[in-house]
Design an enzyme around this catalytic site. Structure first.
Site, PDB file in Angstrom:
ATOM      1  N   GLY A  32      49.015  34.396  28.866  1.00 17.72           N
ATOM      2  CA  GLY A  32      48.390  33.693  29.981  1.00 17.72           C
ATOM      3  C   GLY A  32      47.479  34.618  30.763  1.00 17.72           C
ATOM      4  N   TYR A  36      43.875  37.939  38.613  1.00 17.50           N
ATOM      5  CA  TYR A  36      43.985  39.397  38.712  1.00 17.50           C
ATOM      6  C   TYR A  36      44.241  40.074  37.372  1.00 17.50           C
ATOM      7  CZ  TYR A  36      44.230  39.174  43.795  1.00 17.50           C
ATOM      8  OH  TYR A  36      43.945  38.980  45.118  1.00 17.50           O
ATOM      9  N   GLY A  37      44.355  39.324  36.296  1.00 19.20           N
ATOM     10  CA  GLY A  37      44.624  39.984  35.029  1.00 19.20           C
ATOM     11  C   GLY A  37      45.041  39.018  33.950  1.00 19.20           C
ATOM     12  N   LYS A  58      51.073  43.263  31.379  1.00 23.79           N
ATOM     13  CA  LYS A  58      50.054  42.730  32.277  1.00 23.79           C
ATOM     14  C   LYS A  58      48.891  43.722  32.335  1.00 23.79           C
ATOM     15  CE  LYS A  58      49.577  41.321  37.129  1.00 23.79           C
ATOM     16  NZ  LYS A  58      50.336  41.129  38.401  1.00 23.79           N
ATOM     17  N   ASP A 154      54.662  35.566  48.212  1.00 23.11           N
ATOM     18  CA  ASP A 154      54.075  34.584  47.295  1.00 23.11           C
ATOM     19  C   ASP A 154      55.167  33.957  46.430  1.00 23.11           C
ATOM     20  OD1 ASP A 154      52.007  33.057  46.304  1.00 23.11           O
ATOM     21  OD2 ASP A 154      51.433  34.502  44.771  1.00 23.11           O
TER      22      ASP A 154
END
Length: 461
Positions: A32, A36-37, A58, A154
């Protein structure tokens, strides 16, 4: 070396086969991406066992050291390192860097994220002990963070990973985490999960407790788990649903099929005054004492039409139907994803044609869908993107936004009988909007709405 730019148009195939950690880890699958990455599954090349150890890697573009993004990246690594090692926090094994990229090696969770488990698999519907277990795990993970001076900021289902059967959860993605107990960084996180004080503009932009703000987000997640929906879109009085909550005692049980015990807990969480909000230890105690989180069938039957539809739409998934054509001839409620699965099982061409074209052919049977997005009743206005009835958790943010991989899975569901389904004119047409979910990845949860279900009359087999 692959490009370091992670736009939605990036060709991620260039990363496949890349080796890191002195060649020990090889990237083998794209899981996915986010703003941000990008995340890949990796395997340990020196592990010769039949099932070699797997990791999530990641990859982030390394920011300029003189920018705010660089500080965010360093803060994420420090915060995650500080709390790693807890059984309910995704393990951070380390990171590697090149002149352009960070490769962050994380624990791999094959079950995907919690939002996928809720929306696509519906693992927790009507399962009190499982709900209690995973929510206590989440509380313990957040408490561990707070005890170590890390505040997530978050919290949402996208950032909670699960194992295959959903019985074990791991908190992830510390990209917005802070070590500040009190913050004046407003609008940080994903909008549905923000507390009023984090949003700021209706409370005078006063510095707020980051721990109390995390607790508020936990309340929205509890709604997601128990009811499969969001209570509102944005915790401000201009949001009609949030305003109704503030003004009307019992509002939550009018729109979500939750028990009185669950409603009482949510009321303690959704205390607008942060200083009076329930704490995590208090919340944990109440959760463990709950007999059931779910509304009884008798109370659902006494509820309004929306409540009945919401309850029917969030029932557990069932095995594929033995006689789908017969099921279509009765009054039933399905999510669109389930309807698509059901459609695939139907061999009768007249039935398939009627469903695919959303036509009201006659009154021999009804196929009723509780829409996961607003579908216009006009064929010229057919749409699956009505923001008034649906809110996508992955795409909503105010300020800084997080990200997470999405690997949807679908299963067919037995339809559930629903009384008092409204009648529709027999000549009404809705176009082909119904088929749109085939291309959708499912990371979304509904908002309460007064819209009636979409009824499709199909011919008898």
């Amino acid at each position: 070396m692959p490009s370091s730019r992670f736009s939605t148009r990036t060709d991620f195939s260039g990363f496949l086969g890349v080796k890191i950690a002195d060649g020990d880890l090889e990237l083998v699958e794209h899981l996915g991406q986010g703003s941000y990455g990008v995340v890949f599954r990796a395997v340990h090349k020196k592990d010769t066992s039949p099932e070699p150890k797997q990791f999530a890697v990641k990859i982030m573009e390394k920011a300029d050291p003189h920018t705010r993004d660089w500080r965010f990246q360093q803060r994420e690594l420090r915060a995650h390192s500080e709390v790693s090692g807890h059984p309910n926090i995704c393990e951070l094994y380390g990171y590697y860097e090149t002149s352009e990229l960070f490769y962050i090696v994380l624990e791999y969770c094959p079950g995907g994220d919690l939002l996928h488990a809720l929306v696509q698999r519906r693992l927790y519907s009507r399962k009190d002990e499982l709900v209690k277990s995973i929510f206590v795990q989440l509380l313990d993970a957040v408490a561990h963070c707070h005890e170590n001076g890390v505040y997530h900021r978050d919290l949402k289902p996208d950032n909670v990973m699960v194992n295959e059967d959903g019985s074990l959860i791991k908190l992830a993605d510390f990209g917005l985490a802070t070590t500040s107990k009190v913050s004046d960084n407003f609008g940080c996180g994903s909008s549905t999960y923000m507390s009023p004080e984090c949003i700021g503009h209706e409370v005078g932009y006063e510095p707020y407790s980051t721990a109390a703000s995390d607790v508020w987000a936990l309340g929205v997640i509890l709604c997601n788990i128990v009811a499969g929906s969001n209570p509102w879109e944005y915790a401000v009085t201009t949001d009609e649903l949030f305003e109704r909550y503030l003004q009307n005692a019992g509002f939550l049980r009018e729109t979500m099929p939750i028990s009185i015990e669950c409603e009482d807990i949510l009321d303690a969480i959704f205390e607008p005054r942060a200083a009076s909000r329930i704490t995590i230890p208090e919340l944990r105690k109440l959760i463990l004492e709950v007999d059931t989180f779910f509304m009884t069938d008798a109370d659902i039957a006494k509820g309004n039409d929306y409540l009945k539809r919401a309850a029917a739409a969030y029932r557990p998934r069932q095995p594929p139907l033995k006689d789908p054509a017969a099921a279509i001839r009765c009054q039933s409620v399905l999510w669109e994803e389930d309807a698509v699965d059901l459609l695939a099982q139907v061999s009768n061409t007249r039935v398939r044609s009627a469903i695919m074209n959303m036509r009201f052919e006659n009154k021999d049977g009804k196929f009723v869908i509780a829409p996961s997005k607003g579908i216009s009743r006009s064929s010229s206005e057919s749409s699956l993107s009505s923001s008034s009835t649906k809110f996508s958790c992955s795409n909503c943010s105010s300020g800084e936004e997080s990200r997470g991989p999405c690997t949807p899975e679908t299963h067919a569901q037995n339809p559930l009988n629903l009384a008092e389904i409204p009648d529709f004119p027999s000549n009404e047409k809705l176009g082909k909007a119904f088929m749109a979910p085939l291309a959708r990845k499912g990371h979304s949860l509904p908002l309460p709405t007064k819209r009636a279900p979409i009824a499709v009359v199909v011919p008898a087999a």
